[in-house]
Design a protein around this motif. Structure first.
Motif, PDB file in Angstrom:
ATOM      1  N   GLU A 495       0.834  -1.198   0.000  1.00  0.00           N
ATOM      2  CA  GLU A 495       0.000   0.000   0.000  1.00  0.00           C
ATOM      3  C   GLU A 495       0.871   1.250   0.000  1.00  0.00           C
ATOM      4  OE1 GLU A 495      -3.259   0.250  -0.229  1.00  0.00           O
ATOM      5  OE2 GLU A 495      -3.450  -1.941  -0.378  1.00  0.00           O
ATOM      6  N   PRO A 496       0.466   2.280  -0.725  1.00  0.00           N
ATOM      7  CA  PRO A 496       1.248   3.520  -0.759  1.00  0.00           C
ATOM      8  C   PRO A 496       1.350   4.153   0.625  1.00  0.00           C
ATOM      9  CG  PRO A 496      -0.399   3.482  -2.511  1.00  0.00           C
ATOM     10  CD  PRO A 496      -0.712   2.330  -1.604  1.00  0.00           C
ATOM     11  N   VAL A 497       2.474   4.797   0.898  1.00  0.00           N
ATOM     12  CA  VAL A 497       2.695   5.510   2.142  1.00  0.00           C
ATOM     13  C   VAL A 497       2.381   6.983   1.914  1.00  0.00           C
ATOM     14  CG1 VAL A 497       4.392   6.178   3.870  1.00  0.00           C
ATOM     15  CG2 VAL A 497       4.472   3.887   2.865  1.00  0.00           C
ATOM     16  N   GLY A 498       1.453   7.538   2.708  1.00  0.00           N
ATOM     17  CA  GLY A 498       1.079   8.943   2.539  1.00  0.00           C
ATOM     18  C   GLY A 498       0.352   9.158   1.223  1.00  0.00           C
ATOM     19  N   ASP A 499       0.833  10.134   0.468  1.00  0.00           N
ATOM     20  CA  ASP A 499       0.224  10.433  -0.818  1.00  0.00           C
ATOM     21  C   ASP A 499       0.664   9.490  -1.917  1.00  0.00           C
ATOM     22  OD1 ASP A 499      -1.065  12.577   0.343  1.00  0.00           O
ATOM     23  OD2 ASP A 499       0.565  13.976  -0.129  1.00  0.00           O
ATOM     24  N   GLY A 500       1.598   8.599  -1.598  1.00  0.00           N
ATOM     25  CA  GLY A 500       2.070   7.658  -2.604  1.00  0.00           C
ATOM     26  C   GLY A 500       3.099   8.296  -3.522  1.00  0.00           C
ATOM     27  N   PRO A 501       3.731   7.498  -4.366  1.00  0.00           N
ATOM     28  CA  PRO A 501       4.765   8.020  -5.264  1.00  0.00           C
ATOM     29  C   PRO A 501       4.157   8.831  -6.401  1.00  0.00           C
ATOM     30  CG  PRO A 501       4.339   5.720  -5.755  1.00  0.00           C
ATOM     31  CD  PRO A 501       3.497   6.050  -4.548  1.00  0.00           C
ATOM     32  N   THR A 502       4.943   9.751  -6.912  1.00  0.00           N
ATOM     33  CA  THR A 502       4.547  10.550  -8.066  1.00  0.00           C
ATOM     34  C   THR A 502       5.549  10.311  -9.181  1.00  0.00           C
ATOM     35  OG1 THR A 502       3.583  12.245  -6.658  1.00  0.00           O
ATOM     36  CG2 THR A 502       4.096  12.871  -8.918  1.00  0.00           C
ATOM     37  N   VAL A 503       5.050  10.067 -10.351  1.00  0.00           N
ATOM     38  CA  VAL A 503       5.920   9.829 -11.499  1.00  0.00           C
ATOM     39  C   VAL A 503       5.827  11.028 -12.432  1.00  0.00           C
ATOM     40  CG1 VAL A 503       6.395   8.373 -13.489  1.00  0.00           C
ATOM     41  CG2 VAL A 503       5.694   7.341 -11.326  1.00  0.00           C
ATOM     42  N   ALA A 504       6.937  11.726 -12.594  1.00  0.00           N
ATOM     43  CA  ALA A 504       6.966  12.874 -13.498  1.00  0.00           C
ATOM     44  C   ALA A 504       7.013  12.383 -14.936  1.00  0.00           C
ATOM     45  CB  ALA A 504       8.177  13.748 -13.201  1.00  0.00           C
ATOM     46  N   VAL A 505       6.435  13.146 -15.819  1.00  0.00           N
ATOM     47  CA  VAL A 505       6.458  12.811 -17.234  1.00  0.00           C
ATOM     48  C   VAL A 505       7.776  13.331 -17.814  1.00  0.00           C
ATOM     49  CG1 VAL A 505       5.340  13.098 -19.460  1.00  0.00           C
ATOM     50  CG2 VAL A 505       3.957  12.946 -17.371  1.00  0.00           C
ATOM     51  N   PRO A 506       8.662  12.447 -18.232  1.00  0.00           N
ATOM     52  CA  PRO A 506       9.951  12.913 -18.734  1.00  0.00           C
ATOM     53  C   PRO A 506       9.833  13.441 -20.156  1.00  0.00           C
ATOM     54  CG  PRO A 506       9.825  10.537 -18.913  1.00  0.00           C
ATOM     55  CD  PRO A 506       8.537  10.984 -18.256  1.00  0.00           C
ATOM     56  N   SER A 507      10.880  14.110 -20.588  1.00  0.00           N
ATOM     57  CA  SER A 507      10.934  14.548 -21.977  1.00  0.00           C
ATOM     58  C   SER A 507      11.317  13.359 -22.860  1.00  0.00           C
ATOM     59  CB  SER A 507      11.955  15.679 -22.129  1.00  0.00           C
ATOM     60  OG  SER A 507      13.263  15.162 -21.987  1.00  0.00           O
ATOM     61  N   ILE A 508      11.415  13.643 -24.139  1.00  0.00           N
ATOM     62  CA  ILE A 508      11.777  12.595 -25.086  1.00  0.00           C
ATOM     63  C   ILE A 508      13.177  12.059 -24.805  1.00  0.00           C
ATOM     64  CG2 ILE A 508      12.712  14.249 -26.754  1.00  0.00           C
ATOM     65  CD1 ILE A 508      10.786  10.993 -27.548  1.00  0.00           C
ATOM     66  N   LEU A 509      14.037  12.860 -24.162  1.00  0.00           N
ATOM     67  CA  LEU A 509      15.417  12.447 -23.914  1.00  0.00           C
ATOM     68  C   LEU A 509      15.478  11.264 -22.946  1.00  0.00           C
ATOM     69  CD1 LEU A 509      17.070  15.983 -23.558  1.00  0.00           C
ATOM     70  CD2 LEU A 509      16.871  14.554 -25.601  1.00  0.00           C
ATOM     71  N   THR A 510      14.840  11.426 -21.789  1.00  0.00           N
ATOM     72  CA  THR A 510      14.833  10.325 -20.819  1.00  0.00           C
ATOM     73  C   THR A 510      14.013   9.151 -21.327  1.00  0.00           C
ATOM     74  OG1 THR A 510      15.119  11.882 -18.989  1.00  0.00           O
ATOM     75  CG2 THR A 510      14.280   9.703 -18.437  1.00  0.00           C
ATOM     76  N   SER A 511      12.946   9.433 -22.055  1.00  0.00           N
ATOM     77  CA  SER A 511      12.123   8.355 -22.613  1.00  0.00           C
ATOM     78  C   SER A 511      12.938   7.488 -23.573  1.00  0.00           C
ATOM     79  CB  SER A 511      10.912   8.940 -23.339  1.00  0.00           C
ATOM     80  OG  SER A 511      10.108   9.689 -22.451  1.00  0.00           O
ATOM     81  N   ILE A 512      13.770   8.118 -24.387  1.00  0.00           N
ATOM     82  CA  ILE A 512      14.620   7.352 -25.304  1.00  0.00           C
ATOM     83  C   ILE A 512      15.604   6.497 -24.517  1.00  0.00           C
ATOM     84  CG2 ILE A 512      16.493   7.578 -26.988  1.00  0.00           C
ATOM     85  CD1 ILE A 512      15.041  10.000 -28.123  1.00  0.00           C
ATOM     86  N   ILE A 514      15.334   5.230 -21.456  1.00  0.00           N
ATOM     87  CA  ILE A 514      14.660   4.071 -20.852  1.00  0.00           C
ATOM     88  C   ILE A 514      14.286   3.050 -21.914  1.00  0.00           C
ATOM     89  CG2 ILE A 514      12.619   3.341 -19.564  1.00  0.00           C
ATOM     90  CD1 ILE A 514      12.649   6.091 -18.186  1.00  0.00           C
ATOM     91  N   THR A 515      13.790   3.518 -23.049  1.00  0.00           N
ATOM     92  CA  THR A 515      13.360   2.606 -24.116  1.00  0.00           C
ATOM     93  C   THR A 515      14.541   1.818 -24.675  1.00  0.00           C
ATOM     94  OG1 THR A 515      11.570   4.118 -24.719  1.00  0.00           O
ATOM     95  CG2 THR A 515      12.209   2.472 -26.350  1.00  0.00           C
TER      96      THR A 515
END
Length: 543
Positions: A495-512, A514-515
């Protein structure tokens, strides 16, 4: 009396000078990287501040791309033996070996660096500025630091620093004499010490990590240099091939050689994070900017293992039975410390740091294996080539995993405490799923690159008679699987602690980033033959 001009003419006529010959074409990958680094310094001096980010990013990507093309060109130019393996040459007056393993390592470093530049250039996650401090000289929490952040000032010097580090890594892995190797060690290390202290957030822990890395790195460099002096006293040369000749022609052991070998091993094993020289790794990985951590974890390990293999296979191969027991002990100790202590970690970056230590132990297990004649994935490869494949597989997975870490955030920026990742599978199932895939690859689950690479190095070690070490490696892999699975359980079944984790939307640079990391982790697990073919074609070190 003879005039001064006559004396000078007589001396010059009697002296014989060898004109140095530099094969600029074969050294072009190195020259391009160092040249771009120098251009980056000039850009920092003269370009307007608001344009430096774009110029430096473009320069880094262009320089690395051109250098990679140069590596391919040099590789195609190398002659091949009858068995298809590349033949190399020794350039720069015997200082640099341009052979198959050098080119393989250069290409690997450049590909990893291209991906890491994208992480360095990421701006979206920090609201339009990079993750690096605006003014590194400003004390944390001071008005000067707050002003730099509010004005959006960026440390674009990180790009030329990165290029200098890459050039040093390439030279480190291909150095054919010990003095060149020491210079390369310093060239790659000094920029990393600076980069580790440039985090925009959590400045104190970042500066602490840089200081620890610098102090311990200085000690390890001193050990390495002292070892070089002792080996020179034994062999009378810094050249690896001439050291090998001296070693092979010596009857019985030599305390001078053994002491020098041990001291050089300390300096090299420090860089690969092998126990008991690993103490810097968790603190530095945790405190450094995550983009720098990814760069260090992948690229420094490749360069350091390249140098380690070259020194012990080329220069010290004749005393293999003297250093092999030491490597057995270090491999077992490294795997045990990395796998067991990782279980107690509650910070994701520290856990990945101990994972890196454990993988260094797995690599050293392959390092002590059979030098030739093992069959993996239908290919006849040596222990050198098995280790090179492992470095490729591990690097892609590591960069991808740290790229995922950058997008899991809270109000204070990246959140790396394990409890904050609880429930991530519900908040962002794709991100959690990709990270779980990377963890399974680290654990060596089939159909991932981790399984194929572990199979290669374990088979190599078994063929070399190191089956007790393989047994230890398999047991430590099972232990390591526990803490990888624990993270997966936290992400998907807690179960999440507090408000739980937040995932920021990365730009195309970080997306590339990870992909690419995820795709290569899968491809190298399912279709490893092309990289094995490339490693086999690289052949062995030139002497």
């Amino acid at each position: 009396m003879m005039s001064q001009s006559t004396v000078l003419a007589t001396v010059l006529a009697a002296a014989s000078f060898d004109k140095p010959t530099i094969a600029y074409g074969r050294l072009s990958p190195l020259l391009v990287v160092f040249g771009i680094a120098l251009v980056g310094v000039v850009v920092e001096a003269f370009a307007p501040r608001e344009r430096r980010y774009v110029i430096q990013t473009a320069l880094a990507l262009l320089g690395l791309g051109v250098s990679l093309l140069a590596v391919i060109g040099v590789g195609l130019d190398l002659k091949t033996n009858n068995d298809g393996a590349s033949r190399g040459s020794v350039e720069a007056m015997g200082a640099i070996a341009v052979d198959g393993p050098s080119l393989f390592i250069w290409g690997t470093l450049l590909v990893f660096s291209l991906i890491c530049v994208l992480l360095f250039a990421e701006r979206h996650l920090e609201g339009g500025i990079t993750a690096f401090a605006g003014q590194a000289a400003a004390l944390p929490g001071t008005e000067a630091e707050r002003e730099a952040s509010s004005r959006g000032i960026e440390h674009t010097e990180v790009f030329p620093l990165m290029m200098f580090a890459i050039g040093g890594m390439m030279l480190f892995a291909s150095a054919n004499d010990l003095l060149t190797m020491f210079v390369a060690l310093e060239v790659l290390s000094l920029p990393l010490y600076l980069l580790c202290g440039l985090a925009r957030r959590r400045r104190l822990i970042s500066q602490e990590s840089a200081l620890k890395y610098f102090l311990l790195g200085a000690f390890s460099s001193a050990f390495f240099l002292y070892g070089i002096a002792l080996v020179y006293g034994f062999a009378g040369s810094f050249r690896l091939g001439e050291i090998d000749t001296a070693v092979s022609s010596t009857v019985g052991g030599s305390s001078l050689l053994l002491a020098g070998m041990a001291l050089m091993a300390v300096g090299l094993l420090f860089k690969v994070s092998a126990a008991p020289f690993h103490a810097w790794t968790p603190d530095v990985y945790q405190g450094a900017p995550t983009a720098v951590t990814a760069f260090m974890a992948a690229c420094t390990k490749v360069a350091a293992f390249g140098a380690l293999l070259r020194v012990f296979y080329v220069a010290l191969g004749g005393v293999r039975w003297d250093w092999q027991p030491m490597m057995w002990v270090i491999a077992a100790l490294t795997m045990a410390i990395g796998s067991v202590i990782a279980i107690t970690q509650t910070d994701i970056k520290r856990m990945l740091a101990y994972s890196s230590i454990a993988h260094a132990g797995f690599l050293i297990t392959g390092f002590v294996g059979a030098q030739q004649g093992i069959e993996v994935a239908g290919q006849q490869i040596s222990s050198l080539q098995a280790v090179m494949f492992y470095l490729v597989a591990y690097g892609f997975t590591t960069i991808g995993a740290f790229a995922v870490v950058t997008v899991v955030r809270d109000a204070g920026g990246e959140t790396t405490h394990l409890s904050r990742w609880a429930g991530l599978g519900r908040e962002a199932p794709v991100v959690a799923g990709v990270f779980a895939f990377f963890l399974l690859a680290f654990a060596g689950i089939p159909l991932t690159s981790g399984f194929t690479s572990k199979w290669a190095v374990f088979t190599s070690a078994w063929a070399g008679g190191a089956w007790p070490l393989v047994v230890v490696a398999v047991l430590m892999s099972v232990v390591a699987a526990f803490f990888y699975v624990r993270v997966i359980v936290v992400m998907f079944f807690s179960e999440p602690v507090g408000d739980g984790p937040t995932v920021a939307v990365p730009s195309i640079l970080t997306s590339i980033t990870i992909t690419v990391g995820a795709a290569m982790t899968l491809i190298l697990g399912v279709v490893p033959q092309p990289v094995f073919d490339l490693a086999r074609t690289a052949g062995e070190f030139i002497r």
